[in-house]
Structures are given as structure tokens and as C-alpha cells.
Motif scaffolding. Structure first.
Motif, PDB file in Angstrom:
ATOM      1  N   LEU A 119      43.181  13.644  64.473  1.00  0.00           N
ATOM      2  CA  LEU A 119      42.540  14.315  63.334  1.00  0.00           C
ATOM      3  C   LEU A 119      41.236  14.977  63.764  1.00  0.00           C
ATOM      4  O   LEU A 119      40.927  16.094  63.347  1.00  0.00           O
ATOM      5  N   ALA A 120      40.480  14.279  64.625  1.00  0.00           N
ATOM      6  CA  ALA A 120      39.201  14.814  65.106  1.00  0.00           C
ATOM      7  C   ALA A 120      39.418  16.096  65.916  1.00  0.00           C
ATOM      8  O   ALA A 120      38.595  17.011  65.875  1.00  0.00           O
ATOM      9  N   GLU A 121      40.536  16.153  66.632  1.00  0.00           N
ATOM     10  CA  GLU A 121      40.853  17.366  67.402  1.00  0.00           C
ATOM     11  C   GLU A 121      41.372  18.473  66.483  1.00  0.00           C
ATOM     12  O   GLU A 121      41.085  19.661  66.690  1.00  0.00           O
ATOM     13  N   ALA A 122      42.135  18.092  65.456  1.00  0.00           N
ATOM     14  CA  ALA A 122      42.755  19.087  64.561  1.00  0.00           C
ATOM     15  C   ALA A 122      41.737  19.785  63.663  1.00  0.00           C
ATOM     16  O   ALA A 122      41.846  20.987  63.415  1.00  0.00           O
ATOM     17  N   GLU A 123      40.727  19.042  63.171  1.00  0.00           N
ATOM     18  CA  GLU A 123      39.805  19.607  62.171  1.00  0.00           C
ATOM     19  C   GLU A 123      39.088  20.880  62.640  1.00  0.00           C
ATOM     20  O   GLU A 123      39.157  21.910  61.962  1.00  0.00           O
ATOM     21  N   PRO A 124      38.397  20.873  63.822  1.00  0.00           N
ATOM     22  CA  PRO A 124      37.715  22.112  64.228  1.00  0.00           C
ATOM     23  C   PRO A 124      38.673  23.272  64.493  1.00  0.00           C
ATOM     24  O   PRO A 124      38.343  24.429  64.232  1.00  0.00           O
ATOM     25  N   LEU A 125      39.884  22.953  64.996  1.00  0.00           N
ATOM     26  CA  LEU A 125      40.882  24.007  65.237  1.00  0.00           C
ATOM     27  C   LEU A 125      41.321  24.637  63.915  1.00  0.00           C
ATOM     28  O   LEU A 125      41.437  25.853  63.804  1.00  0.00           O
ATOM     29  N   ALA A 126      41.549  23.782  62.902  1.00  0.00           N
ATOM     30  CA  ALA A 126      41.952  24.274  61.578  1.00  0.00           C
ATOM     31  C   ALA A 126      40.841  25.125  60.962  1.00  0.00           C
ATOM     32  O   ALA A 126      41.101  26.147  60.334  1.00  0.00           O
ATOM     33  N   LYS A 127      39.585  24.720  61.175  1.00  0.00           N
ATOM     34  CA  LYS A 127      38.438  25.507  60.676  1.00  0.00           C
ATOM     35  C   LYS A 127      38.393  26.879  61.349  1.00  0.00           C
ATOM     36  O   LYS A 127      38.183  27.888  60.691  1.00  0.00           O
ATOM     37  N   ASP A 128      38.599  26.893  62.666  1.00  0.00           N
ATOM     38  CA  ASP A 128      38.601  28.157  63.421  1.00  0.00           C
ATOM     39  C   ASP A 128      39.668  29.113  62.909  1.00  0.00           C
ATOM     40  O   ASP A 128      39.460  30.313  62.847  1.00  0.00           O
ATOM     41  N   MET A 129      40.838  28.538  62.560  1.00  0.00           N
ATOM     42  CA  MET A 129      41.948  29.366  62.091  1.00  0.00           C
ATOM     43  C   MET A 129      41.710  29.888  60.682  1.00  0.00           C
ATOM     44  O   MET A 129      42.387  30.805  60.244  1.00  0.00           O
ATOM     45  N   ALA A 130      40.776  29.255  59.977  1.00  0.00           N
ATOM     46  CA  ALA A 130      40.494  29.599  58.571  1.00  0.00           C
ATOM     47  C   ALA A 130      41.776  29.540  57.736  1.00  0.00           C
ATOM     48  O   ALA A 130      42.022  30.379  56.869  1.00  0.00           O
ATOM     49  N   ASP A 131      42.613  28.525  58.019  1.00  0.00           N
ATOM     50  CA  ASP A 131      43.843  28.317  57.238  1.00  0.00           C
ATOM     51  C   ASP A 131      43.567  27.191  56.241  1.00  0.00           C
ATOM     52  O   ASP A 131      43.551  26.015  56.599  1.00  0.00           O
ATOM     53  N   ALA A 132      43.333  27.585  54.989  1.00  0.00           N
ATOM     54  CA  ALA A 132      42.905  26.630  53.962  1.00  0.00           C
ATOM     55  C   ALA A 132      43.936  25.515  53.743  1.00  0.00           C
ATOM     56  O   ALA A 132      43.560  24.359  53.567  1.00  0.00           O
ATOM     57  N   LYS A 133      45.222  25.855  53.785  1.00  0.00           N
ATOM     58  CA  LYS A 133      46.247  24.839  53.484  1.00  0.00           C
ATOM     59  C   LYS A 133      46.344  23.790  54.595  1.00  0.00           C
ATOM     60  O   LYS A 133      46.504  22.607  54.309  1.00  0.00           O
ATOM     61  N   ILE A 134      46.220  24.244  55.839  1.00  0.00           N
ATOM     62  CA  ILE A 134      46.252  23.283  56.958  1.00  0.00           C
ATOM     63  C   ILE A 134      44.999  22.403  56.905  1.00  0.00           C
ATOM     64  O   ILE A 134      45.067  21.193  57.094  1.00  0.00           O
ATOM     65  N   LEU A 135      43.860  23.017  56.594  1.00  0.00           N
ATOM     66  CA  LEU A 135      42.602  22.269  56.500  1.00  0.00           C
ATOM     67  C   LEU A 135      42.680  21.244  55.361  1.00  0.00           C
ATOM     68  O   LEU A 135      42.219  20.109  55.507  1.00  0.00           O
ATOM     69  N   ARG A 136      43.300  21.643  54.259  1.00  0.00           N
ATOM     70  CA  ARG A 136      43.475  20.707  53.130  1.00  0.00           C
ATOM     71  C   ARG A 136      44.316  19.503  53.566  1.00  0.00           C
ATOM     72  O   ARG A 136      43.984  18.358  53.252  1.00  0.00           O
ATOM     73  N   ASN A 137      45.410  19.752  54.302  1.00  0.00           N
ATOM     74  CA  ASN A 137      46.252  18.650  54.804  1.00  0.00           C
ATOM     75  C   ASN A 137      45.459  17.724  55.709  1.00  0.00           C
ATOM     76  O   ASN A 137      45.599  16.506  55.653  1.00  0.00           O
ATOM     77  N   CYS A 138      44.622  18.344  56.537  1.00  0.00           N
ATOM     78  CA  CYS A 138      43.788  17.584  57.471  1.00  0.00           C
ATOM     79  C   CYS A 138      42.823  16.678  56.697  1.00  0.00           C
ATOM     80  O   CYS A 138      42.726  15.476  56.973  1.00  0.00           O
ATOM     81  N   TYR A 139      42.122  17.239  55.698  1.00  0.00           N
ATOM     82  CA  TYR A 139      41.165  16.459  54.908  1.00  0.00           C
ATOM     83  C   TYR A 139      41.855  15.373  54.083  1.00  0.00           C
ATOM     84  O   TYR A 139      41.316  14.286  53.904  1.00  0.00           O
ATOM     85  N   SER A 140      43.043  15.664  53.596  1.00  0.00           N
ATOM     86  CA  SER A 140      43.804  14.676  52.825  1.00  0.00           C
ATOM     87  C   SER A 140      44.108  13.457  53.691  1.00  0.00           C
ATOM     88  O   SER A 140      43.918  12.300  53.281  1.00  0.00           O
ATOM     89  N   LEU A 141      44.567  13.720  54.913  1.00  0.00           N
ATOM     90  CA  LEU A 141      44.918  12.636  55.836  1.00  0.00           C
ATOM     91  C   LEU A 141      43.661  11.879  56.271  1.00  0.00           C
ATOM     92  O   LEU A 141      43.673  10.648  56.372  1.00  0.00           O
ATOM     93  N   MET A 142      42.576  12.615  56.510  1.00  0.00           N
ATOM     94  CA  MET A 142      41.320  11.965  56.908  1.00  0.00           C
ATOM     95  C   MET A 142      40.793  11.063  55.792  1.00  0.00           C
ATOM     96  O   MET A 142      40.293   9.966  56.064  1.00  0.00           O
TER      97      MET A 142
END
Length: 198
Positions: A119-142
Motif C-alpha cells: 500500500l505504501a508503494e501504491a499510494e504515491p504511484l496512484a497520486k502521480d497517475m492522478a487516477d481518482a478511482k485507483i486512489l480511492r481503492n488505495c485509501y479504502s484498503l489503507m
């Protein structure tokens, strides 16, 4: 059947395609074990061809099927393979999805600490991509993982980020629907004008 014929004539590319198609069809009809069987055959053909993209996609699909079957130990094996290939291919979207799939499998197995590095690796990558839905999934799991390990502060922090981004997604979807509705009204009005000016 077509997959078997293609495999017999050593046309592994065609065989992989037919097995993949059959697997998708079984999945769409809710026949999960039959789908796994066909997708594994497709995976074997893709491995013979060393088709990295095909291998990555199929490992992900098989992992998702095992997740649906609630067999998280096996889903983890397939997601981990997909993650290895995503790292080699260097495609950010595939990499983030693979990281979240691995993290989710660990979470379902109640190995919450194991899911944190992914999750720690995924979060900054998802932020860089500016993909809101992937970031939402990441935050939900976190939110879930930190709650389960008893870190209430972090769980609350990620829940707030999850809530904010969910609201943003809803607003974007609403304004998209409003724009589409407005466009339909405009098109209908122009049709009326066309009729009137004829």
C-alpha cells in the motif's frame, strides 16, 4: 474446442486467444472453476510465447477469480506473479493495480502488516497517475488495514482522504451526467429548429 485444435497444430497464439475467450465466457456466466481452467490453459500458451502482457493479464484475471472463490492463498500467488511482470514492464497503472491486489489478498488473509509495504508503494504511484478511482481503492484498503492493526489515527486520516476523494468522484460523475443531459436537450432543440425551418 478451437483452443485444443490450435494447440494441437502448435499455433499457441491462436490457442491462447480461444482459451482466453472461453474463460471470459464462463466467467460472465458465473462458472468460475471452468473459467479458471480455461484461463490457466491460455496462460500456459502465453508462457510458451513469453508474451509478458498476456501473462500479466491472465495472472491478474485468475487471481481475481480465486478472490471471488474466496481462495486468497492462491489468489496471492497469481497476483504476486502479475506484480513481478508489471515491475519488468514498467507500466505504472498495471503496477499499482498489482500492488493493490497483493495488498488486498494479504488483508483478506488477515495478514495486515504484510499488506502495508504494498500500500505504501501504491499510494504515491496512484497520486502521480492522478487516477481518482485507483486512489480511492488505495485509501479504502489503507483505512481497513490500519483499523485492523489498531492504528486509529492513521485509519481516520485515510478514511478522511477516502471520503474526500469519493465525494469528488461523485461530483464529477454528476456534472458529467448533467453535461450529457444538456447536450441531449440541445440536440433535441436543434432538431426542432431544423423541422421548423424546413
Amino acid at each position: 474446442l478451437k483452443g485444443n485444435e490450435s494447440e494441437a497444430s502448435n499455433d499457441f497464439n491462436q490457442a491462447s486467444f480461444y482459451y482466453h475467450q472461453a474463460g471470459n465466457t464462463y466467467w460472465a456466466h458465473g462458472c468460475l472453476t471452468e473459467s479458471v481452467e480455461q484461463l490457466k490453459k491460455s496462460l500456459a500458451m502465453s508462457e510458451k510465447l513469453t508474451n509478458l502482457n498476456g501473462i500479466s493479464v491472465l495472472n491478474t484475471k485468475i487471481g481475481l477469480l480465486y478472490t471471488e472463490l474466496k481462495n486468497y492463498e492462491i489468489s496471492l500467488i497469481f497476483f504476486t506473479k502479475s506484480l513481478e511482470i508489471s515491475r519488468k514492464m514498467g507500466r505504472k497503472q498495471d503496477l499499482v493495480s498489482a500492488l493493490l491486489n497483493v495488498a488486498n489478498s494479504y488483508s483478506e488473509l488477515e495478514k495486515f502488516n504484510e499488506s502495508i509495504p504494498y500500500l505504501a508503494e501504491a499510494e504515491p504511484l496512484a497520486k502521480d497517475m492522478a487516477d481518482a478511482k485507483i486512489l480511492r481503492n488505495c485509501y479504502s484498503l489503507m483505512t481497513r488495514v490500519y483499523d485492523k492493526i489498531g492504528d486509529r489515527d492513521r485509519s481516520t486520516q485515510y478514511f478522511n482522504l477516502f471520503a474526500t476523494i469519493s465525494k469528488k468522484i461523485q461530483q464529477e460523475e454528476m456534472s458529467k451526467k448533467e453535461s450529457e443531459a444538456r447536450l441531449m436537450v440541445d440536440q433535441a432543440n436543434s432538431k426542432v429548429l431544423e423541422v421548423e425551418t424546413v
